[in-house]
Design a protein around this motif. Structure first.
Motif, PDB file in Angstrom:
ATOM      1  N   PHE A 136       0.836  -1.200   0.000  1.00 61.59           N
ATOM      2  CA  PHE A 136       0.000   0.000   0.000  1.00 61.59           C
ATOM      3  C   PHE A 136       0.875   1.256   0.000  1.00 61.59           C
ATOM      4  O   PHE A 136       0.605   2.211  -0.720  1.00 61.59           O
ATOM      5  CB  PHE A 136      -0.923   0.011   1.221  1.00 61.59           C
ATOM      6  N   GLY A 137       1.915   1.241   0.811  1.00 62.59           N
ATOM      7  CA  GLY A 137       2.790   2.403   0.892  1.00 62.59           C
ATOM      8  C   GLY A 137       3.487   2.733  -0.412  1.00 62.59           C
ATOM      9  O   GLY A 137       3.693   3.908  -0.743  1.00 62.59           O
ATOM     10  N   SER A 138       3.826   1.706  -1.186  1.00 60.11           N
ATOM     11  CA  SER A 138       4.523   1.938  -2.455  1.00 60.11           C
ATOM     12  C   SER A 138       3.574   2.096  -3.640  1.00 60.11           C
ATOM     13  O   SER A 138       3.876   2.790  -4.608  1.00 60.11           O
ATOM     14  CB  SER A 138       5.497   0.791  -2.740  1.00 60.11           C
ATOM     15  N   GLY A 139       2.406   1.459  -3.550  1.00 56.11           N
ATOM     16  CA  GLY A 139       1.489   1.468  -4.696  1.00 56.11           C
ATOM     17  C   GLY A 139       0.470   2.578  -4.692  1.00 56.11           C
ATOM     18  O   GLY A 139      -0.030   2.974  -5.747  1.00 56.11           O
ATOM     19  N   SER A 140       0.140   3.110  -3.517  1.00 53.48           N
ATOM     20  CA  SER A 140      -0.842   4.200  -3.418  1.00 53.48           C
ATOM     21  C   SER A 140      -0.188   5.347  -2.652  1.00 53.48           C
ATOM     22  O   SER A 140      -0.354   5.478  -1.435  1.00 53.48           O
ATOM     23  CB  SER A 140      -2.113   3.727  -2.694  1.00 53.48           C
ATOM     24  N   SER A 141       0.578   6.146  -3.379  1.00 50.12           N
ATOM     25  CA  SER A 141       1.407   7.172  -2.727  1.00 50.12           C
ATOM     26  C   SER A 141       0.992   8.600  -3.062  1.00 50.12           C
ATOM     27  O   SER A 141       1.614   9.550  -2.595  1.00 50.12           O
ATOM     28  CB  SER A 141       2.875   6.972  -3.114  1.00 50.12           C
ATOM     29  N   ASN A 142      -0.045   8.761  -3.876  1.00 49.41           N
ATOM     30  CA  ASN A 142      -0.532  10.109  -4.205  1.00 49.41           C
ATOM     31  C   ASN A 142      -1.969   9.999  -4.702  1.00 49.41           C
ATOM     32  O   ASN A 142      -2.529   8.896  -4.786  1.00 49.41           O
ATOM     33  CB  ASN A 142       0.365  10.796  -5.239  1.00 49.41           C
ATOM     34  N   TYR A 143      -2.556  11.159  -5.042  1.00 55.22           N
ATOM     35  CA  TYR A 143      -3.962  11.147  -5.452  1.00 55.22           C
ATOM     36  C   TYR A 143      -4.189  10.284  -6.692  1.00 55.22           C
ATOM     37  O   TYR A 143      -5.177   9.543  -6.763  1.00 55.22           O
ATOM     38  CB  TYR A 143      -4.437  12.575  -5.722  1.00 55.22           C
ATOM     39  N   ALA A 144      -3.288  10.368  -7.635  1.00 53.75           N
ATOM     40  CA  ALA A 144      -3.461   9.632  -8.892  1.00 53.75           C
ATOM     41  C   ALA A 144      -3.487   8.123  -8.685  1.00 53.75           C
ATOM     42  O   ALA A 144      -4.171   7.399  -9.415  1.00 53.75           O
ATOM     43  CB  ALA A 144      -2.353  10.007  -9.872  1.00 53.75           C
ATOM     44  N   THR A 145      -2.748   7.634  -7.690  1.00 54.26           N
ATOM     45  CA  THR A 145      -2.703   6.193  -7.431  1.00 54.26           C
ATOM     46  C   THR A 145      -3.495   5.804  -6.185  1.00 54.26           C
ATOM     47  O   THR A 145      -3.446   4.657  -5.744  1.00 54.26           O
ATOM     48  CB  THR A 145      -1.239   5.734  -7.259  1.00 54.26           C
ATOM     49  N   GLY A 146      -4.232   6.755  -5.625  1.00 55.84           N
ATOM     50  CA  GLY A 146      -4.998   6.506  -4.414  1.00 55.84           C
ATOM     51  C   GLY A 146      -6.187   5.595  -4.649  1.00 55.84           C
ATOM     52  O   GLY A 146      -6.576   5.315  -5.786  1.00 55.84           O
ATOM     53  N   ILE A 147      -6.767   5.139  -3.547  1.00 54.88           N
ATOM     54  CA  ILE A 147      -7.917   4.236  -3.615  1.00 54.88           C
ATOM     55  C   ILE A 147      -9.162   4.965  -3.108  1.00 54.88           C
ATOM     56  O   ILE A 147      -9.075   5.890  -2.306  1.00 54.88           O
ATOM     57  CB  ILE A 147      -7.682   2.958  -2.783  1.00 54.88           C
ATOM     58  N   GLY A 148     -10.317   4.525  -3.589  1.00 57.16           N
ATOM     59  CA  GLY A 148     -11.564   5.112  -3.112  1.00 57.16           C
ATOM     60  C   GLY A 148     -12.563   5.310  -4.221  1.00 57.16           C
ATOM     61  O   GLY A 148     -12.198   5.489  -5.390  1.00 57.16           O
ATOM     62  N   THR A 149     -13.829   5.289  -3.847  1.00 59.81           N
ATOM     63  CA  THR A 149     -14.926   5.461  -4.807  1.00 59.81           C
ATOM     64  C   THR A 149     -15.906   6.541  -4.357  1.00 59.81           C
ATOM     65  O   THR A 149     -16.952   6.722  -4.974  1.00 59.81           O
ATOM     66  CB  THR A 149     -15.695   4.134  -4.976  1.00 59.81           C
ATOM     67  N   TRP A 150     -15.570   7.252  -3.290  1.00 59.69           N
ATOM     68  CA  TRP A 150     -16.494   8.238  -2.724  1.00 59.69           C
ATOM     69  C   TRP A 150     -16.486   9.502  -3.560  1.00 59.69           C
ATOM     70  O   TRP A 150     -15.442  10.069  -3.846  1.00 59.69           O
ATOM     71  CB  TRP A 150     -16.083   8.546  -1.295  1.00 59.69           C
ATOM     72  N   THR A 151     -17.682   9.950  -3.945  1.00 60.89           N
ATOM     73  CA  THR A 151     -17.816  11.171  -4.758  1.00 60.89           C
ATOM     74  C   THR A 151     -18.870  12.096  -4.149  1.00 60.89           C
ATOM     75  O   THR A 151     -20.035  12.081  -4.551  1.00 60.89           O
ATOM     76  CB  THR A 151     -18.211  10.830  -6.213  1.00 60.89           C
ATOM     77  N   PRO A 152     -18.486  12.905  -3.160  1.00 56.85           N
ATOM     78  CA  PRO A 152     -19.439  13.855  -2.559  1.00 56.85           C
ATOM     79  C   PRO A 152     -20.013  14.794  -3.608  1.00 56.85           C
ATOM     80  O   PRO A 152     -19.307  15.234  -4.530  1.00 56.85           O
ATOM     81  CB  PRO A 152     -18.569  14.619  -1.549  1.00 56.85           C
ATOM     82  N   THR A 153     -21.287  15.135  -3.444  1.00 55.98           N
ATOM     83  CA  THR A 153     -21.952  15.988  -4.436  1.00 55.98           C
ATOM     84  C   THR A 153     -21.695  17.473  -4.203  1.00 55.98           C
ATOM     85  O   THR A 153     -21.852  18.285  -5.107  1.00 55.98           O
ATOM     86  CB  THR A 153     -23.469  15.757  -4.408  1.00 55.98           C
ATOM     87  N   GLY A 154     -21.364  17.844  -2.982  1.00 56.82           N
ATOM     88  CA  GLY A 154     -21.161  19.251  -2.672  1.00 56.82           C
ATOM     89  C   GLY A 154     -22.441  19.976  -2.290  1.00 56.82           C
ATOM     90  O   GLY A 154     -22.403  21.140  -1.904  1.00 56.82           O
ATOM     91  N   ALA A 155     -23.571  19.298  -2.397  1.00 59.33           N
ATOM     92  CA  ALA A 155     -24.847  19.945  -2.087  1.00 59.33           C
ATOM     93  C   ALA A 155     -25.007  20.168  -0.584  1.00 59.33           C
ATOM     94  O   ALA A 155     -25.501  21.204  -0.144  1.00 59.33           O
ATOM     95  CB  ALA A 155     -26.006  19.114  -2.617  1.00 59.33           C
ATOM     96  N   THR A 156     -24.591  19.188   0.209  1.00 65.01           N
ATOM     97  CA  THR A 156     -24.664  19.273   1.676  1.00 65.01           C
ATOM     98  C   THR A 156     -23.432  18.566   2.238  1.00 65.01           C
ATOM     99  O   THR A 156     -22.797  17.764   1.541  1.00 65.01           O
ATOM    100  CB  THR A 156     -25.924  18.581   2.226  1.00 65.01           C
ATOM    101  N   PRO A 157     -23.072  18.817   3.502  1.00 65.60           N
ATOM    102  CA  PRO A 157     -21.963  18.062   4.101  1.00 65.60           C
ATOM    103  C   PRO A 157     -22.244  16.565   4.046  1.00 65.60           C
ATOM    104  O   PRO A 157     -23.360  16.127   4.301  1.00 65.60           O
ATOM    105  CB  PRO A 157     -21.922  18.583   5.530  1.00 65.60           C
ATOM    106  N   GLU A 158     -21.224  15.786   3.697  1.00 66.78           N
ATOM    107  CA  GLU A 158     -21.358  14.334   3.620  1.00 66.78           C
ATOM    108  C   GLU A 158     -20.202  13.690   4.376  1.00 66.78           C
ATOM    109  O   GLU A 158     -19.085  14.202   4.362  1.00 66.78           O
ATOM    110  CB  GLU A 158     -21.331  13.860   2.165  1.00 66.78           C
ATOM    111  N   SER A 159     -20.475  12.550   5.011  1.00 72.32           N
ATOM    112  CA  SER A 159     -19.432  11.844   5.764  1.00 72.32           C
ATOM    113  C   SER A 159     -19.347  10.385   5.334  1.00 72.32           C
ATOM    114  O   SER A 159     -20.335   9.789   4.888  1.00 72.32           O
ATOM    115  CB  SER A 159     -19.726  11.901   7.272  1.00 72.32           C
TER     116      SER A 159
END
Length: 199
Positions: free
Chosen positions: A143-166
């Motif tokens: 994980f430390g070597s393969g996901s080291s910046n935004y471009a190689t990061g992990i995640g599928t969360w896409t907040p809409t910006g309409a209201t605070p989301e957690s």
């Protein structure tokens, strides 16, 4: 006997009168001119930027400070990340400043789940998302070597910006039961960073 006027003088006099009259006419014309006009206007335009903002509930405390580990040792913690921005964005998780001695990070398994419930210091009530609940399962070293910046990061969360989301992230580490003696007195360290970029 009448005095004669030279021919040249007659011509000059004849020319002088019309020029004066023309000049006088221009003055009168200018003084009496009045213009019609009309305008239309659009109200003042304004521009402002939106925001991308992330916070978490860790109070600047590391997820883990684990000592005296041995093969089979494990631990779990959760952290809530909140998007407060006004723009739609995509959130990625990546590692920062990885380090290890005696190759310990190669024998520590890291699992990252995303879901709801729980928060920093307690995963009570945590429920993984039914889809894309598992973000990562592999070694700390990978994980430390393969996901080291935004471009190689992990995640599928896409907040809409309409209201605070957690979103709550559950992180679990396990020291492999096959960890060799060479890893004794070893250490491993890794920072976790969540980053949002507007979409």
């Amino acid at each position: 006997m009448p005095r004669s006027i030279p021919l040249t003088a007659k011509i000059i006099a004849g020319v002088g009168i019309p020029v004066a009259l023309v000049a006088s006419g221009l003055v009168v014309s200018t003084a009496s001119y009045s213009a019609f006009s009309a305008t239309t206007a659009n109200p003042t335009s304004n521009w402002s930027t939106g925001t991308v903002s992330l916070t978490d509930d860790d109070a600047n405390t590391a997820l883990f400070t684990a000592t005296n580990l041995k093969p089979g040792s494990t631990g779990t913690n959760c952290i809530t990340v909140t998007s407060n921005g006004s723009l739609a964005s995509a959130v990625k998780l990546y590692g920062t400043a990885p380090s290890t001695t005696n190759a310990l990070s190669s024998y520590v398994t890291l699992t990252v789940l995303q879901g709801t419930g729980g928060g920093f210091g307690s995963c009570s009530g945590f429920t993984p998302l039914s889809t894309n609940g598992t973000l990562y399962s592999g070694t700390l070293a990978a994980f430390g070597s393969g996901s080291s910046n935004y471009a190689t990061g992990i995640g599928t969360w896409t907040p809409t910006g309409a209201t605070p989301e957690s979103r709550v992230y559950q992180v679990t580490y396990t020291v492999a039961s096959s960890t060799p003696n060479t890893a004794q007195a070893g250490s491993a360290a890794l920072g976790l960073t969540w980053e949002a970029q507007n979409s």
